[in-house]
Design an enzyme around this catalytic site. Structure first.
Site, mmCIF file in Angstrom:
data_model
loop_
_atom_site.group_PDB
_atom_site.id
_atom_site.type_symbol
_atom_site.label_atom_id
_atom_site.label_comp_id
_atom_site.label_asym_id
_atom_site.label_seq_id
_atom_site.Cartn_x
_atom_site.Cartn_y
_atom_site.Cartn_z
ATOM 1 N N ASP A 30 0.832 -1.203 0.000
ATOM 2 C CA ASP A 30 0.000 0.000 0.000
ATOM 3 C C ASP A 30 0.867 1.255 0.000
ATOM 4 O OD1 ASP A 30 -1.902 1.951 0.371
ATOM 5 O OD2 ASP A 30 -2.477 1.322 2.389
ATOM 6 N N ASP B 41 -1.735 5.732 -5.157
ATOM 7 C CA ASP B 41 -2.076 4.898 -4.005
ATOM 8 C C ASP B 41 -2.486 3.498 -4.444
ATOM 9 O OD1 ASP B 41 -2.930 3.772 -1.659
ATOM 10 O OD2 ASP B 41 -4.622 5.138 -1.357
#
Length: 390
Positions: free
Chosen positions: A100, A281
């Site tokens: 992430d 992201d």
């Protein structure tokens, strides 16, 4: 005469240096994602709610209602119900983690997690190599209701054959049902900047920050795929994975994110010189943009409308979708229309992969966007590089 004080100081320094955790010098390495069937189906509005909560924005009422009304149900996995995780060794245990770039924590299910909450998961058991950080705790929560918290250890973590012997590992003592039901996902490995690590009272460094000095370059590159496992390259770029050259743009990391500004955008053949500031992201599924851009996109999709019961824009599953592109310097990054067809919500309707960023304050270039690009995350700038995937 020998200066015994100086000798003692030098000896202590040498011992400290020898004892300091280091990563072996390597040119670079790659880790492949693994496709696994989802154990649960969650409404796409839950993905949207999670993104709002991740960035501490108020979840819009209609999004929250759609996510809450649907909840989670067990489903038989199909070819469209896959997610992608990466194998990581934590201490003596191998876990499937999400990588992430929008967060900076490495947290995992553990032997401290109640057995009812870790059922079906692989989990971390602190062993002889683990050292608990006294007084250190961590806690995360998202807008979809998911949360986790616990203690912190230092332990050996290995990614793609490269190890760091004293990595902060956030061991879960409490995990909400949203994480528990996702039995193929055993935690998260954050790749944002260490300044936003949530460990208290002292934030900890990410795995990448700890190993980047051992790499030939302090970079990692991401090639996520549409309906297929992707790959992360650490320390180098792989020219076989992209076409043309890589275009770089500056990153503003003042908020701890890989934030950049695109110079303009296009929807099909219609273009705008209005800039878009957002973050890259890998931990957010959707592409979240300003309302004006979202509205303009779906104006070009026959039958598209905002459906409050679904918490976002939907359109007929048979609809043709225009491409969406952003301009970065001289480079145009294009998301094919088919990538924006995100999830079936029944009655012949599909939930769109482009949705509103209302209240977040910036755009989120999530997986819907990233799956079309080879993206280089360069800590030396910091900067981001973009090229079309091969």
């Amino acid at each position: 005469m020998v200066n015994t004080s100086l000798l003692a100081a030098l000896t202590a320094y040498a011992v400290a240096v020898a004892a300091a955790p280091t990563a072996p010098q390597v040119k670079g390495f790659s880790v492949n994602q693994v496709a696994v069937p989802k154990g649960v189906y969650r409404h796409p509005a839950a993905q949207l709610a999670k993104a709002y909560g991740k960035y501490h924005a108020t979840v819009p009422t209609q999004v929250a209602a759609a996510a809450a009304a649907t909840g989670s149900v067990t489903t038989n996995p199909t070819s469209n119900d896959e997610e992608y995780i990466t194998q990581v060794t934590v201490g003596d245990d191998t876990l499937g983690l999400d990588f992430d770039t929008g967060s900076a924590d490495l947290w995992v299910f553990s032997s401290q997690t109640p057995s009812s909450e870790r059922s079906g998961h692989d989990y971390y058991t602190p062993g002889s190599s683990a050292q608990k950080i006294d007084g250190a705790t961590w806690s995360i929560s998202y807008g979809d209701g998911s949360s986790a918290s616990g203690d912190v250890y230092k332990d050996k973590v290995t990614v793609g054959g490269v190890s760091y012997d004293s990595q902060a590992v956030e061991s879960a003592e409490k995990v909400s049902s949203e994480f528990t039901q996702d039995t193929e996902n055993d935690g998260l490995l954050g790749l944002a900047f260490s300044s936003i690590n949530t460990v208290q009272p002292t934030p900890q460094k990410t795995f990448f920050d700890n190993v980047k000095s051992s790499l030939s370059e302090p970079i990692f590159a991401v090639a996520l795929k549409h309906n297929a496992p992707g790959v992360y390259d650490f320390g180098y770029t792989d020219s076989s994975k992209y076409t043309g050259s890589i275009t770089y743009t500056d990153v503003d990391n003042s908020q701890g994110f890989w934030s950049f500004t695109a110079d303009g955008y296009s929807i099909g053949s219609d273009s705008s010189s209005d800039s878009i500031t957002g973050i890259a992201d890998t931990g957010t599924t959707l592409l979240l943009l300003d309302d004006s851009i979202v509205d303009a996109y779906y104006e070009q999709v026959n039958g598209a409308s905002y459906d409050s019961s679904q918490g976002g824009y939907v359109f007929p599953s048979s609809a043709s979708l225009p491409d969406f592109s952003v301009t970065i310097g001289d480079y145009t990054a294009t998301v094919p229309g088919e990538y924006i067809s995100f999830a079936d919500v029944g009655n012949g309707q599909t939930f769109g992969g482009i949705q509103s960023n209302s209240g977040i304050g910036f755009s989120i270039f999530g997986d819907v966007f990233l799956k079309s690009q080879y993206v280089v995350f360069d800590a030396s700038g910091p900067r981001l590089g973009f090229a079309a995937q091969a």
